[in-house]
Design an enzyme around this catalytic site. Sequence first.
Site: not given
Ligand SMILES: C[S@@+](CC[C@H](N)C(=O)[O-])C[C@H]1O[C@@H](n2cnc3c(N)ncnc32)[C@H](O)[C@@H]1O
Length: 427
Positions: A251-253, A369
């Site tokens: 979500p963009g943190g 994480c």
């Molecule tokens: C760990 S979360 C990211 C948290 C984010 N970086 C933050 O700090 O708010 C992983 C993200 O990877 C996305 N995701 C999964 N497969 C992906 C892909 N092939 N391309 C882009 N995003 C992907 C998911 O939708 C999810 O939002």
Amino acid sequence: MNVRALAAKAIFDVLEKGISLSVALPDKQQYLDSGKDKALMAEICYGVMRQLPQLDKCVSDCLEKPFKGKQRIVYQLLLVGCYQLYFTRIPAHAAISETAEACRQLKFDGLVKVVNGVLRNIQRNEMPLNTDIETLRYNTPAWFIKRLQQAYPEQWQDIIEQSHQRPPMWLRNNQQLHRREAYIATLAQHNIDASEGPSPNAILLDSPKDVNALPGFMDGAASVQDGAAQWAATLLAPQNGELILDACAAPGGKTCHIIEQAPQANVIAVDFDEKRLVRVQQNLDRLNLKAQVIHGDAANIDLWWQGEKFDRILLDAPCSATGVIRRHPDIKWLRKNKDIEELAILQQQIFDHCWQWLKPGGTLLYATCSILPEENSQQVTQFLARTPDAQLVPISQQSNAQDIGWQILPGQDNMDGFYYARLVKAQ
Ligand SMILES: C[S@@+](CC[C@H](N)C(=O)[O-])C[C@H]1O[C@@H](n2cnc3c(N)ncnc32)[C@H](O)[C@@H]1O
């Protein structure tokens, strides 16, 4: 509907439909008016997720035959009742009568007597704590215990213990608006005690607060972000004028933190999940920051990017989230053993593809994480073996310079479990 009926419905959504608690809980909480009821419902739902195997055992030991089909919701309600009896200060008579009333509200009048009887029985029994069955003793699935034992022969029990603690609340000071000391002083003026965390803008609150109680929150004074996640922007070290890709941004943190650190950088925030991307824009708007937000696949960058290669890439990869169980205890039940290998393959694909889009001399920060080596040090070791132009740059916070990346374990310095590896591409 009362708190117990709504809690049973949220737990039903998690356990029977595989919906995450962070979605199921607010979805049902919206039917409650008072903040106190909402807090009680959260306490019950999170508690049931933490203690599920023990509660399961207590309830099923008292049932003559298991509930099936539509009646499963009454089973979840019994978990709710059992949790109140063993783990809250709610007087037993109130817990039992409110739970029986919830059974009526859920339209299972015929089972009210059973609910009453089972809960009275549980009230008389001891909680089965001393058991040889590991899943019960540690309230953790057997497959995960096994993986932890293999990866951390000395620390696995401590990791499980830490994963059952209630997490603290961390803030990220907005360095564009004020210095961290100044915001801590402002918090103190509002009777909110806090201290500095290990990374440059991290603030640890003595006790969790509603964000609306935080001075200037809606104007972007600070953001809620765990201390471990705050290392991402620091380790990536974005510079003004650079082209930066946040490859899995929602979500963009971390996107927002990168821009707070380098407001003149050109940041591209990409995610595969369109719904979660909405939250990236909301976070940017609250903090009055600008980025290009793109719905796209990080394993197919050519499909949505015709520009030049990136100076820096943050790859916060999709992972098992096993480092954040203390914040999301439902992960223990939603995640399955086979997911780990599948996630490792997905991570590898995104990793290899992003690397092609990094400029020579550029930096890629790989983050998860997770606390499982398959997604972390092993993933990076394999990447280094097949990528001759990649060099691992040790992170000074690592306890051992020879380690492949920096593994933070849950509870370490009050932080979530997290992993970072910093890689530089040959010129
Ligand atoms: C760990 S979360 C990211 C948290 C984010 N970086 C933050 O700090 O708010 C992983 C993200 O990877 C996305 N995701 C999964 N497969 C992906 C892909 N092939 N391309 C882009 N995003 C992907 C998911 O939708 C999810 O939002």
